[in-house]
Design a protein around this motif. Structure first.
Motif, mmCIF file in Angstrom:
data_model
loop_
_atom_site.group_PDB
_atom_site.id
_atom_site.type_symbol
_atom_site.label_atom_id
_atom_site.label_comp_id
_atom_site.label_asym_id
_atom_site.label_seq_id
_atom_site.Cartn_x
_atom_site.Cartn_y
_atom_site.Cartn_z
ATOM 1 N N ILE A 154 31.027 -49.631 -30.967
ATOM 2 C CA ILE A 154 30.877 -48.212 -30.643
ATOM 3 C C ILE A 154 30.026 -47.524 -31.700
ATOM 4 O O ILE A 154 30.265 -47.659 -32.899
ATOM 5 C CB ILE A 154 32.247 -47.521 -30.536
ATOM 6 N N THR A 155 29.043 -46.803 -31.224
ATOM 7 C CA THR A 155 28.265 -45.904 -32.076
ATOM 8 C C THR A 155 28.676 -44.483 -31.747
ATOM 9 O O THR A 155 28.621 -44.078 -30.587
ATOM 10 C CB THR A 155 26.755 -46.052 -31.812
ATOM 11 N N THR A 156 29.133 -43.740 -32.740
ATOM 12 C CA THR A 156 29.373 -42.322 -32.521
ATOM 13 C C THR A 156 28.571 -41.525 -33.540
ATOM 14 O O THR A 156 28.061 -42.074 -34.518
ATOM 15 C CB THR A 156 30.862 -41.956 -32.577
ATOM 16 N N LYS A 157 28.445 -40.233 -33.274
ATOM 17 C CA LYS A 157 27.554 -39.393 -34.085
ATOM 18 C C LYS A 157 28.266 -38.092 -34.441
ATOM 19 O O LYS A 157 29.079 -37.590 -33.651
ATOM 20 C CB LYS A 157 26.267 -39.117 -33.299
ATOM 21 N N ILE A 158 27.924 -37.560 -35.616
ATOM 22 C CA ILE A 158 28.527 -36.302 -36.064
ATOM 23 C C ILE A 158 27.440 -35.276 -36.366
ATOM 24 O O ILE A 158 26.371 -35.610 -36.875
ATOM 25 C CB ILE A 158 29.417 -36.493 -37.308
ATOM 26 N N HIS A 159 27.735 -34.022 -36.044
ATOM 27 C CA HIS A 159 26.899 -32.888 -36.430
ATOM 28 C C HIS A 159 27.409 -32.340 -37.766
ATOM 29 O O HIS A 159 28.613 -32.277 -37.994
ATOM 30 C CB HIS A 159 26.976 -31.771 -35.385
ATOM 31 N N LEU A 160 26.481 -31.938 -38.611
ATOM 32 C CA LEU A 160 26.843 -31.315 -39.874
ATOM 33 C C LEU A 160 26.192 -29.943 -39.979
ATOM 34 O O LEU A 160 25.068 -29.746 -39.504
ATOM 35 C CB LEU A 160 26.396 -32.189 -41.051
ATOM 36 N N PHE A 161 26.904 -29.004 -40.622
ATOM 37 C CA PHE A 161 26.402 -27.638 -40.746
ATOM 38 C C PHE A 161 26.542 -27.130 -42.184
ATOM 39 O O PHE A 161 27.191 -26.113 -42.430
ATOM 40 C CB PHE A 161 27.141 -26.719 -39.778
ATOM 41 N N PRO A 162 25.945 -27.823 -43.148
ATOM 42 C CA PRO A 162 26.053 -27.371 -44.541
ATOM 43 C C PRO A 162 25.339 -26.047 -44.756
ATOM 44 O O PRO A 162 24.336 -25.753 -44.090
ATOM 45 C CB PRO A 162 25.383 -28.502 -45.324
ATOM 46 N N GLN A 163 25.863 -25.257 -45.688
ATOM 47 C CA GLN A 163 25.295 -23.959 -46.006
ATOM 48 C C GLN A 163 24.626 -24.005 -47.379
ATOM 49 O O GLN A 163 25.007 -24.808 -48.239
ATOM 50 C CB GLN A 163 26.393 -22.886 -46.001
ATOM 51 N N PRO A 164 23.620 -23.160 -47.603
ATOM 52 C CA PRO A 164 22.996 -23.119 -48.931
ATOM 53 C C PRO A 164 24.054 -22.942 -50.021
ATOM 54 O O PRO A 164 24.944 -22.110 -49.906
ATOM 55 C CB PRO A 164 22.075 -21.904 -48.845
ATOM 56 N N GLU A 186 24.876 -39.953 -49.939
ATOM 57 C CA GLU A 186 25.954 -40.347 -50.857
ATOM 58 C C GLU A 186 27.295 -40.379 -50.140
ATOM 59 O O GLU A 186 28.108 -41.293 -50.353
ATOM 60 C CB GLU A 186 26.012 -39.369 -52.028
ATOM 61 N N ALA A 187 27.528 -39.398 -49.261
ATOM 62 C CA ALA A 187 28.789 -39.367 -48.521
ATOM 63 C C ALA A 187 28.879 -40.529 -47.534
ATOM 64 O O ALA A 187 29.956 -41.131 -47.362
ATOM 65 C CB ALA A 187 28.926 -38.036 -47.784
ATOM 66 N N PHE A 188 27.776 -40.861 -46.876
ATOM 67 C CA PHE A 188 27.756 -42.023 -45.985
ATOM 68 C C PHE A 188 28.126 -43.287 -46.772
ATOM 69 O O PHE A 188 28.895 -44.129 -46.291
ATOM 70 C CB PHE A 188 26.364 -42.200 -45.356
ATOM 71 N N ALA A 189 27.551 -43.432 -47.960
ATOM 72 C CA ALA A 189 27.832 -44.612 -48.784
ATOM 73 C C ALA A 189 29.315 -44.700 -49.126
ATOM 74 O O ALA A 189 29.916 -45.791 -49.112
ATOM 75 C CB ALA A 189 26.986 -44.574 -50.053
ATOM 76 N N GLU A 190 29.941 -43.569 -49.430
ATOM 77 C CA GLU A 190 31.364 -43.558 -49.759
ATOM 78 C C GLU A 190 32.222 -43.925 -48.546
ATOM 79 O O GLU A 190 33.193 -44.680 -48.664
ATOM 80 C CB GLU A 190 31.756 -42.178 -50.294
ATOM 81 N N LEU A 191 31.859 -43.389 -47.381
ATOM 82 C CA LEU A 191 32.602 -43.705 -46.159
ATOM 83 C C LEU A 191 32.525 -45.196 -45.851
ATOM 84 O O LEU A 191 33.515 -45.815 -45.422
ATOM 85 C CB LEU A 191 32.044 -42.897 -44.984
ATOM 86 N N LYS A 192 31.352 -45.777 -46.084
ATOM 87 C CA LYS A 192 31.194 -47.209 -45.840
ATOM 88 C C LYS A 192 31.985 -48.024 -46.849
ATOM 89 O O LYS A 192 32.656 -49.003 -46.489
ATOM 90 C CB LYS A 192 29.710 -47.586 -45.892
ATOM 91 N N GLN A 193 31.913 -47.638 -48.103
ATOM 92 C CA GLN A 193 32.630 -48.360 -49.149
ATOM 93 C C GLN A 193 34.134 -48.350 -48.906
ATOM 94 O O GLN A 193 34.829 -49.341 -49.180
ATOM 95 C CB GLN A 193 32.316 -47.742 -50.512
ATOM 96 N N GLU A 194 34.631 -47.253 -48.363
ATOM 97 C CA GLU A 194 36.068 -47.138 -48.096
ATOM 98 C C GLU A 194 36.479 -47.780 -46.775
ATOM 99 O O GLU A 194 37.666 -47.811 -46.443
ATOM 100 C CB GLU A 194 36.462 -45.660 -48.089
ATOM 101 N N GLY A 226 27.825 -31.351 -53.102
ATOM 102 C CA GLY A 226 27.934 -32.668 -52.495
ATOM 103 C C GLY A 226 29.365 -32.988 -52.120
ATOM 104 O O GLY A 226 29.623 -33.616 -51.081
ATOM 105 N N ALA A 227 30.317 -32.535 -52.940
ATOM 106 C CA ALA A 227 31.728 -32.784 -52.645
ATOM 107 C C ALA A 227 32.157 -32.078 -51.360
ATOM 108 O O ALA A 227 32.918 -32.625 -50.556
ATOM 109 C CB ALA A 227 32.591 -32.312 -53.813
ATOM 110 N N GLN A 228 31.660 -30.835 -51.164
ATOM 111 C CA GLN A 228 31.992 -30.098 -49.936
ATOM 112 C C GLN A 228 31.437 -30.807 -48.708
ATOM 113 O O GLN A 228 32.101 -30.937 -47.680
ATOM 114 C CB GLN A 228 31.429 -28.676 -50.024
ATOM 115 N N ILE A 229 30.186 -31.260 -48.811
ATOM 116 C CA ILE A 229 29.561 -31.966 -47.695
ATOM 117 C C ILE A 229 30.318 -33.264 -47.406
ATOM 118 O O ILE A 229 30.568 -33.615 -46.247
ATOM 119 C CB ILE A 229 28.083 -32.248 -48.013
ATOM 120 N N GLY A 230 30.716 -33.964 -48.454
ATOM 121 C CA GLY A 230 31.489 -35.189 -48.273
ATOM 122 C C GLY A 230 32.817 -34.944 -47.588
ATOM 123 O O GLY A 230 33.232 -35.712 -46.714
ATOM 124 N N ARG A 231 33.502 -33.864 -47.968
ATOM 125 C CA ARG A 231 34.786 -33.538 -47.334
ATOM 126 C C ARG A 231 34.591 -33.208 -45.863
ATOM 127 O O ARG A 231 35.400 -33.608 -45.015
ATOM 128 C CB ARG A 231 35.459 -32.365 -48.059
#
Length: 337
Positions: A104-114, A161-169, A118-123
């Motif tokens: 299964i391939t699924t996809k996520i939308h992200l809406f980071p603000q100025p 960086e967040a993708f890398a952490e999700l994969k590592q975990e 990086g920690a907020q985006i990762g969460r």
């Protein structure tokens, strides 16, 4: 000879007309996915919401969705595409595939603000992945892709960086990017990320009218880098089938290329659907075609198309020449609104 997974009662027969090639196995947390990718990836946006410019029937019922998913699974389709933004699609897949292990391939939308760290985006990414996992009934997503690529221009480093952490975990098996529009501007800021080894899977829109990933070198680069390449929009959301009188005013510019496509189809005696599928299927570097369906019968039709004949080389050359530079408003669906 296609490499098959050792026999399991919950797996389909992978030696079918859907066609597969070996890939790295992906751990799901509740077993391991099949070790092949089907040449047909079933797109499931239609199972979660009305979709497509040529859609006349709307969204199928859950019962009908299960029927078409069962037809695909029995037909050797082991690869399925969905997204958090596709309405009930993830939920439908989770209910159907309980006890089975598709790719299964699924996809996520992200809406980071100025100013977001990086920690907020990762969460945020972790929260969105958790939602997808719950709906899909999985402990790990085989392939997770970014759905809205515009955010990579200013937040690409933190997202990577967040993708890398999700994969590592182990929350995801592979990271990927779903190219949105094929525009020169999009490729400008995506290019370094598309080449990044972390992103092992890439989805691109491409079809007989839209050759941009070929012209700009993206498809060649992805193939050389060993990426798993999914191609969607093979029928351009059904536009390839539309008659002149069915075209909305904003798509008047599509009349000429569609007429040229019909002429080539008639001259060579190859239906437009088969022409569209064979054109993409046999391109070097393309691993799987993402094609949706609204009925069980459409799944059967698509399986037959994937098993259809190759195009004559002269026709491939004429398609490349005739549709080298189709207007962007015709081949970019977000411009149709």
């Amino acid at each position: 000879m296609v490499k098959k997974k050792e026999a399991m009662p919950t797996e389909p027969d992978t030696g079918t007309q859907a066609g597969q090639r070996p890939t790295a196995g992906t751990t799901t947390g509740r077993g391991t996915t099949v070790e092949t990718i089907s040449k047909l990836t079933l797109g499931t946006v239609q199972l979660g919401m009305p979709y497509g410019i040529h859609n006349r029937d709307g969204m199928p019922s859950e019962e009908s969705s299960f029927e078409l998913l069962n037809r695909a699974w029995e037909g050797g389709v082991v690869s399925y595409d969905t997204a958090a933004a596709y309405g009930q699609s993830e939920t439908i897949l989770g209910r159907f595939f309980h006890g089975k292990h598709p790719l299964i391939t699924t996809k996520i939308h992200l809406f980071p603000q100025p100013g977001d760290s990086g920690a907020q985006i990762g969460r945020d990414m972790r929260e969105r992945v958790s939602g997808s996992l719950k709906r899909l009934g999985l402990d790990s997503v085989p392939i997770l892709m970014l759905h809205n690529t515009d955010v990579m221009e200013h937040f690409g480093g933190a997202i990577t960086e967040a993708f890398a952490e999700l994969k590592q975990e182990g929350l995801i098996g592979r990271a990927g990017i779903s190219v949105s529009q094929n525009s020169a501007e999009e490729y400008r800021f995506l290019w370094p990320y598309l080449q990044n080894d972390l992103y092992e899977a890439v989805q691109i829109p491409m079809n007989v009218l839209d050759h941009r990933p070929i012209r700009n070198g993206c498809l060649g680069m992805l193939g050389q880098a060993g990426k798993t390449v999914f191609v969607r929009s093979v029928f351009l959301q059904g536009l390839l089938y539309m008659k002149d009188e069915e075209l909305p005013v904003k798509l008047a510019a599509a009349k000429a290329p569609l007429a040229a496509l019909r002429e080539l189809s008639e001259r060579y005696g190859i239906g437009i659907a088969q022409l569209a599928v064979s054109f993409i299927r046999d391109m070097e570097g393309v691993d799987s075609l993402v094609i949706g369906a609204e009925t069980r019968e459409q799944v059967s039709d698509n399986l037959a198309l994937l098993d259809g004949p190759p195009l004559p080389e002269t026709l491939r050359e004429q398609l490349a020449s005739a549709f080298h530079d189709v207007p962007e408003q015709v081949i970019t669906p977000h411009m149709w609104k």
